[in-house]
Write an enzyme that holds these catalytic residues in place. Structure first.
Site, PDB file in Angstrom:
ATOM      1  N   LYS A  83       3.486 -27.390  16.758  1.00 53.60           N
ATOM      2  CA  LYS A  83       2.062 -27.420  16.406  1.00 53.60           C
ATOM      3  C   LYS A  83       1.729 -28.770  15.794  1.00 53.60           C
ATOM      4  O   LYS A  83       2.355 -29.203  14.825  1.00 53.60           O
ATOM      5  CB  LYS A  83       1.784 -26.346  15.359  1.00 53.60           C
TER       6      LYS A  83
HETATM    7  C1  E4P Z   1      -3.158 -20.441  14.143  1.00 51.12           C
HETATM    8  O1  E4P Z   1      -2.181 -20.560  14.845  1.00 51.12           O
HETATM    9  C2  E4P Z   1      -3.137 -20.272  12.682  1.00 51.12           C
HETATM   10  O2  E4P Z   1      -1.832 -19.939  12.289  1.00 51.12           O
HETATM   11  C3  E4P Z   1      -3.989 -19.153  12.168  1.00 51.12           C
HETATM   12  O3  E4P Z   1      -4.558 -18.402  13.209  1.00 51.12           O
HETATM   13  C4  E4P Z   1      -4.928 -19.534  11.079  1.00 51.12           C
HETATM   14  O4  E4P Z   1      -5.645 -18.408  10.692  1.00 51.12           O
HETATM   15  P1  E4P Z   1      -6.415 -18.267   9.304  1.00 51.12           P
HETATM   16  O5  E4P Z   1      -7.753 -18.911   9.457  1.00 51.12           O
HETATM   17  O6  E4P Z   1      -6.533 -16.786   9.106  1.00 51.12           O
HETATM   18  O7  E4P Z   1      -5.563 -18.935   8.272  1.00 51.12           O
END
Ligand code: E4P
Length: 217
Positions: A83
């Site tokens: 990521k």
């Molecule tokens: C995406 O891969 C992130 O890990 C995640 O969906 C972030 O979500 P949040 O806005 O609930 O922290």
């Protein structure tokens, strides 16, 4: 649509894998820190459990640092997807990493044009954060629809991971618009099973079954 679990909690992953519905896992530094465990310990456990793509996030903010971290992360398992944050440095890193055969997931996407840049750089995945967009009184799912349109206009192979999912409606709309993947918290995946009429109906069937005189089991 593929279902990914957005968690670093191994117990949740184990339970969801038993349902046979989980195609992959996404993590981020916040989710890792919530486990209270060491990064490598928890990630190795996740990688042993999950066959599909597992997203692990870099924490450097310069391209060189991201590339260095990504190379290390990719050594942890063949299914590791790295990521990378949606920044100028991040996009530079994506180009290099994809060229080396390291799959990337460009995260923190909040606009369709950010997704366009990530796709042009050759990212394997983009993660638009629908819940966080809704939080600022915008419409997260509209962004996903626009990304979908752009990608199909130019036949980009980049897959859309709908992220920051907060409730089943996010999942429903993602599936209706043909998003490739929806990554969701364990709680949301559990909610998808539920309908009050299913519970009432099952209760009634079981009560009526008790009245059947000769039962095979
Ligand atoms: C995406 O891969 C992130 O890990 C995640 O969906 C972030 O979500 P949040 O806005 O609930 O922290």
């Amino acid at each position: 649509m593929k279902i990914f679990l957005d968690t670093a909690n191994v117990d949740e992953i184990k339970e969801a894998l038993e349902w046979g519905l989980v195609d992959g896992v996404t993590t981020n530094p916040t989710l890792i820190s919530k486990t209270g465990r060491g990064f490598e310990e928890v990630v190795r456990e996740i990688l042993e459990l999950v066959e599909g793509p597992v997203s692990l996030e870099v924490v450097s903010t310069d391209a060189e640092g991201m590339i260095r971290e990504a190379r290390r992360l990719s050594e942890l398992g063949e299914n590791v997807v790295v990521k990378i944050p949606m920044t100028e440095e991040g996009i530079k890193a994506v180009k290099v990493l994809e060229g080396e055969g390291i799959a990337t997931n460009v995260t923190l996407i909040f606009s369709p044009t950010q997704a366009l840049l990530a796709a042009k750089a050759g990212a394997s995945y983009v993660s638009p954060f629908v819940g966080r967009i809704d939080d600022i009184s915008w419409d997260g799912l509209t962004i996903v629809r626009e990304i979908r349109e752009i990608f199909s206009n130019y036949e980009y192979q980049t897959q859309i991971i709908v992220a920051s999912v907060r409730h089943p409606k996010h999942v429903l709309e993602s599936a209706k618009m043909g998003a490739h993947i929806c990554t969701m918290p364990f709680k949301v995946l559990k909610q998808l099973f539920k309908h009050p009429l299913t519970d009432v109906g099952l209760k009634r069937f079981l009560e009526d079954w008790e009245k059947v005189p000769q039962k095979p089991f």
